[in-house]
Design a protein around this motif. Structure first.
Motif, PDB file in Angstrom:
ATOM      1  N   TYR A  48      76.262  21.728  60.294  1.00  0.00           N
ATOM      2  CA  TYR A  48      75.246  22.545  59.627  1.00  0.00           C
ATOM      3  C   TYR A  48      74.883  22.075  58.228  1.00  0.00           C
ATOM      4  CZ  TYR A  48      72.187  26.536  59.714  1.00  0.00           C
ATOM      5  OH  TYR A  48      71.069  27.325  59.752  1.00  0.00           O
ATOM      6  N   LEU A  49      75.874  21.672  57.432  1.00  0.00           N
ATOM      7  CA  LEU A  49      75.602  21.280  56.045  1.00  0.00           C
ATOM      8  C   LEU A  49      74.637  20.097  55.998  1.00  0.00           C
ATOM      9  CD1 LEU A  49      79.141  21.577  54.391  1.00  0.00           C
ATOM     10  CD2 LEU A  49      77.255  23.207  54.269  1.00  0.00           C
ATOM     11  N   GLU A  81      78.043  30.966  62.218  1.00  0.00           N
ATOM     12  CA  GLU A  81      78.217  30.175  60.999  1.00  0.00           C
ATOM     13  C   GLU A  81      76.889  29.935  60.282  1.00  0.00           C
ATOM     14  OE1 GLU A  81      80.648  27.121  62.832  1.00  0.00           O
ATOM     15  OE2 GLU A  81      82.462  27.923  61.902  1.00  0.00           O
ATOM     16  N   HIS A  82      75.782  29.893  61.042  1.00  0.00           N
ATOM     17  CA  HIS A  82      74.495  29.654  60.374  1.00  0.00           C
ATOM     18  C   HIS A  82      74.130  30.800  59.434  1.00  0.00           C
ATOM     19  CE1 HIS A  82      72.703  31.675  64.159  1.00  0.00           C
ATOM     20  NE2 HIS A  82      72.398  32.492  63.160  1.00  0.00           N
ATOM     21  N   ALA A  83      74.761  31.954  59.592  1.00  0.00           N
ATOM     22  CA  ALA A  83      74.449  33.115  58.745  1.00  0.00           C
ATOM     23  C   ALA A  83      75.032  32.988  57.346  1.00  0.00           C
ATOM     24  CB  ALA A  83      74.963  34.396  59.401  1.00  0.00           C
ATOM     25  N   LYS A 105      80.472  28.259  53.130  1.00  0.00           N
ATOM     26  CA  LYS A 105      81.229  27.288  53.929  1.00  0.00           C
ATOM     27  C   LYS A 105      82.101  28.028  54.942  1.00  0.00           C
ATOM     28  CE  LYS A 105      79.765  23.870  51.200  1.00  0.00           C
ATOM     29  NZ  LYS A 105      79.207  24.597  50.050  1.00  0.00           N
ATOM     30  N   ASN A 106      83.358  27.631  55.047  1.00  0.00           N
ATOM     31  CA  ASN A 106      84.224  28.210  56.067  1.00  0.00           C
ATOM     32  C   ASN A 106      84.761  29.584  55.670  1.00  0.00           C
ATOM     33  OD1 ASN A 106      85.678  26.558  54.078  1.00  0.00           O
ATOM     34  ND2 ASN A 106      87.474  27.419  55.075  1.00  0.00           N
ATOM     35  N   VAL A 107      84.434  30.052  54.459  1.00  0.00           N
ATOM     36  CA  VAL A 107      85.075  31.261  53.950  1.00  0.00           C
ATOM     37  C   VAL A 107      84.329  32.516  54.417  1.00  0.00           C
ATOM     38  CG1 VAL A 107      86.205  32.305  51.960  1.00  0.00           C
ATOM     39  CG2 VAL A 107      85.742  29.854  51.971  1.00  0.00           C
ATOM     40  N   VAL A 115      69.284  21.898  63.292  1.00  0.00           N
ATOM     41  CA  VAL A 115      68.785  20.868  64.201  1.00  0.00           C
ATOM     42  C   VAL A 115      69.933  20.185  64.945  1.00  0.00           C
ATOM     43  CG1 VAL A 115      67.123  18.999  64.475  1.00  0.00           C
ATOM     44  CG2 VAL A 115      66.903  20.583  62.549  1.00  0.00           C
ATOM     45  N   ARG A 116      70.579  20.969  65.804  1.00  0.00           N
ATOM     46  CA  ARG A 116      71.714  20.467  66.574  1.00  0.00           C
ATOM     47  C   ARG A 116      71.384  19.218  67.387  1.00  0.00           C
ATOM     48  NH1 ARG A 116      74.708  24.309  70.980  1.00  0.00           N
ATOM     49  NH2 ARG A 116      75.718  25.306  69.209  1.00  0.00           N
ATOM     50  N   PRO A 117      70.186  19.128  67.989  1.00  0.00           N
ATOM     51  CA  PRO A 117      69.886  17.920  68.779  1.00  0.00           C
ATOM     52  C   PRO A 117      69.967  16.630  67.950  1.00  0.00           C
ATOM     53  CG  PRO A 117      68.339  19.667  69.312  1.00  0.00           C
ATOM     54  CD  PRO A 117      69.126  20.145  68.139  1.00  0.00           C
TER      55      PRO A 117
END
Lengths: 112, 212
Positions: A91-92, B179-181, B187-189, A97-99
């Motif tokens: 994600y970072l 996680e996108h939220a 980050k992971n927190v 855009v997973r693809p």
């Protein structure tokens, strides 16, 4: 593409018995790559795409698992290659855009 | 016979039903510093928008399959319907559950109900936070209303499973823990995100859902 990643050993194509098995099962490496990418991208929610080996039939098989379900314990397949598609895996850099992430990761697959 | 029945269903239900992305009631940066602008923009304009687009495409395919009388194909599309339809339902609630003027405490009947069910607001908040943080993988934490017992209930759902369709509970307040939220900011927190989101909860909206 082999570029920089070939320097570090990843990317490119598998060879030998593994390549033969991939071609036998999927027709060609490109057909395998397309099928595994599609399955992996299509995981709903968090999970993994896998290339596995069925220890009874000795055949290669593409599979997906939800969350952190381990491939072997849940399906009996021997894990060969896994692609993590939990959002934290990309994600970072790739955002939603997973693809793009899945299509790019082939450049660092360690075929050895 | 089955075919004509399915055809009637398609006209009543999914035919010509176009789902649309709702507008956010506030600007992308409005929930800062709790949820940053980048997250809100991608979450709304990409993730939610994709659920809407895929829901429309799936609904069209289901309509076509129903018109063909192809039950197998209809069933084959149920996963996509639940996932994308749930995503659209859940996020549509979520944007209204949050507000730049949110936070603080609920009042009136909702507060009374929370205190009656959980002992105190703080005990409710701790319980819902813990359940939400503890979701394995992608999913949502919910405060729901059991329409039969009229009691409040905390629940979690996996992926985009919609609360009402899968549990019968009426959704009042949802916390998205995909996680996108939160990942771009927290980050992971995940616990920090969940503990912070209470500062932007729109209790008016939650109370309105409780009252209706």
């Amino acid at each position: 593409s082999s570029g920089i990643n070939a320097e570090y050993g990843g990317g490119g194509l598998p060879t030998g018995d593994l390549l033969s098995a991939i071609e036998a099962e999927f027709g060609s490496f490109d057909q395998f790559k397309a099928k595994m990418s599609a399955a992996t991208i299509g995981v709903q929610g968090s999970g993994w795409g896998w290339l596995g080996l069925n220890p009874e039939t000795k055949r290669l098989q593409i599979a997906t698992c939800a969350n952190q379900d381990p491939l072997h314990a849940t399906t009996g397949l021997i894990p060969l290659l896994g692609i993590d598609v939990w959002e934290h895996a990309y994600y970072l850099q790739y955002k939603n855009v997973r693809p793009e992430y899945v299509n790019s990761i082939w450049d660092v697959v360690n075929w050895e | 016979m089955l075919q004509s029945r399915l055809l009637k269903l398609s006209r009543i239900g999914l035919a010509r039903c176009k789902y649309t992305l709702p507008e956010l009631p506030y600007k992308y940066e409005a929930l800062e510093p709790v949820i940053n602008r980048d997250i809100m923009e991608i979450h709304h304009s990409k993730h939610h928008a994709t659920y809407v687009n895929n829901l429309n495409a799936t609904a069209d395919k289901i309509t076509a399959a129903v018109e063909e009388g192809n039950a197998g194909a209809v069933i084959g599309l149920h996963g996509a319907l639940k996932f994308n339809g749930g995503g659209h339902i859940n996020h549509s609630i979520f944007w209204n559950n949050l507000s730049p003027n949110g936070g603080g405490l609920p009042t009136g009947d909702l507060l009374s109900a929370i205190e009656a069910e959980f002992g105190s607001f703080d005990q409710f908040k701790a319980k819902m936070s813990a359940a939400t943080i503890g979701v394995q993988g992608s999913g949502w934490g919910w405060l729901g209303l059991n329409p039969e017992t009229k009691r409040l209930q905390i629940a979690t759902c996996a992926n985009q499973d919609p609360l009402h369709a899968t549990t019968g509970l009426i959704p009042l307040l949802g916390i998205d823990v995909w996680e996108h939220a939160y990942y771009l900011q927290y980050k992971n927190v995940r616990p920090e995100y969940v503990n912070s989101i209470w500062d932007v909860v729109n209790w008016e909206d939650v109370a309105a859902r409780f009252a209706s």
